[in-house]
Scaffold this motif. Structure first.
Motif, PDB file in Angstrom:
ATOM      1  N   ARG A  27      21.945  21.373  -2.227  1.00  0.00           N
ATOM      2  CA  ARG A  27      20.950  22.428  -2.052  1.00  0.00           C
ATOM      3  C   ARG A  27      19.960  22.398  -3.217  1.00  0.00           C
ATOM      4  O   ARG A  27      20.326  22.057  -4.341  1.00  0.00           O
ATOM      5  CB  ARG A  27      21.612  23.816  -2.034  1.00  0.00           C
ATOM      6  N   PRO A  28      18.712  22.784  -2.985  1.00  0.00           N
ATOM      7  CA  PRO A  28      17.761  22.904  -4.096  1.00  0.00           C
ATOM      8  C   PRO A  28      18.277  23.937  -5.093  1.00  0.00           C
ATOM      9  O   PRO A  28      18.651  25.040  -4.702  1.00  0.00           O
ATOM     10  CB  PRO A  28      16.475  23.406  -3.430  1.00  0.00           C
ATOM     11  N   ALA A  29      18.337  23.575  -6.381  1.00  0.00           N
ATOM     12  CA  ALA A  29      18.926  24.468  -7.377  1.00  0.00           C
ATOM     13  C   ALA A  29      17.910  25.002  -8.375  1.00  0.00           C
ATOM     14  O   ALA A  29      18.031  26.141  -8.829  1.00  0.00           O
ATOM     15  CB  ALA A  29      20.035  23.730  -8.131  1.00  0.00           C
ATOM     16  N   SER A  30      16.926  24.175  -8.754  1.00  0.00           N
ATOM     17  CA  SER A  30      15.950  24.655  -9.737  1.00  0.00           C
ATOM     18  C   SER A  30      14.649  23.877  -9.617  1.00  0.00           C
ATOM     19  O   SER A  30      14.613  22.760  -9.113  1.00  0.00           O
ATOM     20  CB  SER A  30      16.504  24.530 -11.159  1.00  0.00           C
ATOM     21  N   LEU A  31      13.594  24.522 -10.118  1.00  0.00           N
ATOM     22  CA  LEU A  31      12.269  23.920 -10.164  1.00  0.00           C
ATOM     23  C   LEU A  31      11.924  23.651 -11.616  1.00  0.00           C
ATOM     24  O   LEU A  31      12.060  24.532 -12.458  1.00  0.00           O
ATOM     25  CB  LEU A  31      11.223  24.870  -9.564  1.00  0.00           C
ATOM     26  N   HIS A  32      11.478  22.442 -11.925  1.00  0.00           N
ATOM     27  CA  HIS A  32      11.053  22.076 -13.276  1.00  0.00           C
ATOM     28  C   HIS A  32       9.525  22.128 -13.313  1.00  0.00           C
ATOM     29  O   HIS A  32       8.867  21.402 -12.568  1.00  0.00           O
ATOM     30  CB  HIS A  32      11.570  20.684 -13.634  1.00  0.00           C
ATOM     31  N   CYS A  33       8.986  22.997 -14.165  1.00  0.00           N
ATOM     32  CA  CYS A  33       7.556  23.283 -14.164  1.00  0.00           C
ATOM     33  C   CYS A  33       6.827  22.618 -15.323  1.00  0.00           C
ATOM     34  O   CYS A  33       7.419  22.308 -16.360  1.00  0.00           O
ATOM     35  CB  CYS A  33       7.324  24.788 -14.220  1.00  0.00           C
ATOM     36  N   SER A  34       5.529  22.440 -15.131  1.00  0.00           N
ATOM     37  CA  SER A  34       4.675  21.795 -16.135  1.00  0.00           C
ATOM     38  C   SER A  34       4.589  22.594 -17.427  1.00  0.00           C
ATOM     39  O   SER A  34       4.298  22.037 -18.480  1.00  0.00           O
ATOM     40  CB  SER A  34       3.275  21.586 -15.564  1.00  0.00           C
ATOM     41  N   ASP A  35       4.862  23.895 -17.376  1.00  0.00           N
ATOM     42  CA  ASP A  35       4.790  24.718 -18.585  1.00  0.00           C
ATOM     43  C   ASP A  35       6.110  24.755 -19.337  1.00  0.00           C
ATOM     44  O   ASP A  35       6.293  25.530 -20.270  1.00  0.00           O
ATOM     45  CB  ASP A  35       4.324  26.136 -18.252  1.00  0.00           C
ATOM     46  N   GLY A  36       7.072  23.911 -18.917  1.00  0.00           N
ATOM     47  CA  GLY A  36       8.354  23.822 -19.599  1.00  0.00           C
ATOM     48  C   GLY A  36       9.439  24.723 -19.030  1.00  0.00           C
ATOM     49  O   GLY A  36      10.602  24.592 -19.392  1.00  0.00           O
ATOM     50  N   HIS A  37       9.093  25.635 -18.160  1.00  0.00           N
ATOM     51  CA  HIS A  37      10.086  26.526 -17.566  1.00  0.00           C
ATOM     52  C   HIS A  37      10.907  25.802 -16.510  1.00  0.00           C
ATOM     53  O   HIS A  37      10.406  24.929 -15.806  1.00  0.00           O
ATOM     54  CB  HIS A  37       9.412  27.742 -16.918  1.00  0.00           C
ATOM     55  N   GLU A  38      12.163  26.174 -16.415  1.00  0.00           N
ATOM     56  CA  GLU A  38      13.029  25.727 -15.329  1.00  0.00           C
ATOM     57  C   GLU A  38      13.423  26.983 -14.568  1.00  0.00           C
ATOM     58  O   GLU A  38      14.080  27.874 -15.113  1.00  0.00           O
ATOM     59  CB  GLU A  38      14.274  25.009 -15.845  1.00  0.00           C
ATOM     60  N   LEU A  39      12.987  27.080 -13.333  1.00  0.00           N
ATOM     61  CA  LEU A  39      13.241  28.262 -12.521  1.00  0.00           C
ATOM     62  C   LEU A  39      14.452  28.023 -11.636  1.00  0.00           C
ATOM     63  O   LEU A  39      14.466  27.099 -10.816  1.00  0.00           O
ATOM     64  CB  LEU A  39      12.014  28.592 -11.671  1.00  0.00           C
ATOM     65  N   GLN A  40      15.478  28.843 -11.817  1.00  0.00           N
ATOM     66  CA  GLN A  40      16.699  28.727 -11.025  1.00  0.00           C
ATOM     67  C   GLN A  40      16.467  29.326  -9.647  1.00  0.00           C
ATOM     68  O   GLN A  40      15.816  30.365  -9.505  1.00  0.00           O
ATOM     69  CB  GLN A  40      17.857  29.451 -11.723  1.00  0.00           C
ATOM     70  N   LEU A  41      17.003  28.683  -8.621  1.00  0.00           N
ATOM     71  CA  LEU A  41      16.860  29.147  -7.245  1.00  0.00           C
ATOM     72  C   LEU A  41      18.180  29.748  -6.788  1.00  0.00           C
ATOM     73  O   LEU A  41      19.234  29.177  -7.045  1.00  0.00           O
ATOM     74  CB  LEU A  41      16.460  27.991  -6.327  1.00  0.00           C
ATOM     75  N   ASP A  42      18.115  30.894  -6.115  1.00  0.00           N
ATOM     76  CA  ASP A  42      19.345  31.519  -5.644  1.00  0.00           C
ATOM     77  C   ASP A  42      19.431  31.569  -4.115  1.00  0.00           C
ATOM     78  O   ASP A  42      20.230  32.287  -3.559  1.00  0.00           O
ATOM     79  CB  ASP A  42      19.503  32.921  -6.235  1.00  0.00           C
ATOM     80  N   GLY A  43      18.636  30.767  -3.453  1.00  0.00           N
ATOM     81  CA  GLY A  43      18.666  30.722  -1.993  1.00  0.00           C
ATOM     82  C   GLY A  43      18.985  29.321  -1.519  1.00  0.00           C
ATOM     83  O   GLY A  43      19.458  28.473  -2.279  1.00  0.00           O
ATOM     84  N   THR A  44      18.714  29.060  -0.260  1.00  0.00           N
ATOM     85  CA  THR A  44      19.023  27.748   0.297  1.00  0.00           C
ATOM     86  C   THR A  44      17.801  27.011   0.790  1.00  0.00           C
ATOM     87  O   THR A  44      17.922  25.945   1.363  1.00  0.00           O
ATOM     88  CB  THR A  44      20.008  27.893   1.466  1.00  0.00           C
ATOM     89  N   ALA A  45      16.603  27.581   0.596  1.00  0.00           N
ATOM     90  CA  ALA A  45      15.409  26.934   1.122  1.00  0.00           C
ATOM     91  C   ALA A  45      14.315  26.862   0.072  1.00  0.00           C
ATOM     92  O   ALA A  45      14.198  27.736  -0.772  1.00  0.00           O
ATOM     93  CB  ALA A  45      14.884  27.697   2.340  1.00  0.00           C
ATOM     94  N   VAL A  46      13.561  25.793   0.146  1.00  0.00           N
ATOM     95  CA  VAL A  46      12.365  25.643  -0.673  1.00  0.00           C
ATOM     96  C   VAL A  46      11.265  25.196   0.265  1.00  0.00           C
ATOM     97  O   VAL A  46      11.454  24.278   1.062  1.00  0.00           O
ATOM     98  CB  VAL A  46      12.558  24.582  -1.785  1.00  0.00           C
ATOM     99  N   ILE A  47      10.133  25.876   0.204  1.00  0.00           N
ATOM    100  CA  ILE A  47       8.980  25.462   0.983  1.00  0.00           C
ATOM    101  C   ILE A  47       8.117  24.593   0.085  1.00  0.00           C
ATOM    102  O   ILE A  47       7.655  25.054  -0.959  1.00  0.00           O
ATOM    103  CB  ILE A  47       8.183  26.677   1.478  1.00  0.00           C
ATOM    104  N   ILE A  48       7.952  23.349   0.458  1.00  0.00           N
ATOM    105  CA  ILE A  48       7.137  22.421  -0.329  1.00  0.00           C
ATOM    106  C   ILE A  48       5.765  22.372   0.319  1.00  0.00           C
ATOM    107  O   ILE A  48       5.604  21.869   1.426  1.00  0.00           O
ATOM    108  CB  ILE A  48       7.784  21.028  -0.386  1.00  0.00           C
TER     109      ILE A  48
END
Length: 170
Positions: A27-48
């Protein structure tokens, strides 16, 4: 507004470029962002919905989508010595010519080029050669957009992530 409604349902907005998506437990777990943040995901879907950058992000979650980058070339000529009353298709050069706030715009040349390849300005020059031998100096631009062979989800594996929306948390 759509963003207001999403916010009331728990969506968190973070303005940054997503560089990659980490997967854990299929499952998608986190997003790695250009500003250095890592955003944790607590669901089961990511819209790209990253336009020309969607293919790489989809690959992060295991989807090989039929997507490439179409690069479109556009030439503008300031103070041309002609005025068009309507857009004109120039079939010999396969491009359109139209007036744009007093400038002559030539567009319609595209190529499948990916995100990293440098623009091939010879493609923009085709229109210039056909129209511009006696016009003022043109300026050129090049834009990128994504294209796919279908306007539906491209990867069956990706459809499994639709069960519930993902939310980004701190």
């Amino acid at each position: 507004m759509l963003a207001d409604r999403a916010s009331t349902l728990g969506a968190v907005f973070h303005e940054a470029e997503v560089r990659s998506i980490s997967v854990a437990g299929d499952r998608p777990a986190s997003l790695h962002c250009s500003d250095g943040h890592e955003l944790q995901l607590d669901g089961t879907a990511v819209i790209i919905a990253a336009g020309a950058h969607s293919k790489g992000l989809a690959a992060d979650v295991g989807c090989d989508v039929a997507l490439d980058t179409e690069r479109g070339y556009h030439v503008e000529i300031a103070d041309p010595n002609i005025t068009l009353n309507r857009p004109v298709l120039v079939s010999d050069g396969a491009f359109f010519a139209s007036m744009m706030q007093g400038r002559l715009g030539l567009a319609g040349t595209v190529e499948l080029a990916g995100l990293r390849r440098q623009p091939d300005w010879r493609l923009a020059a085709r229109g210039i050669e056909l129209w511009c031998s006696n016009l003022s100096t043109p300026t050129s631009s090049c834009g990128k957009r994504s294209i796919s062979s279908y306007a539906i989800p491209c990867c069956p594996r990706c459809l499994a992530f639709r069960a519930q929306p993902a939310r980004a948390g701190p």
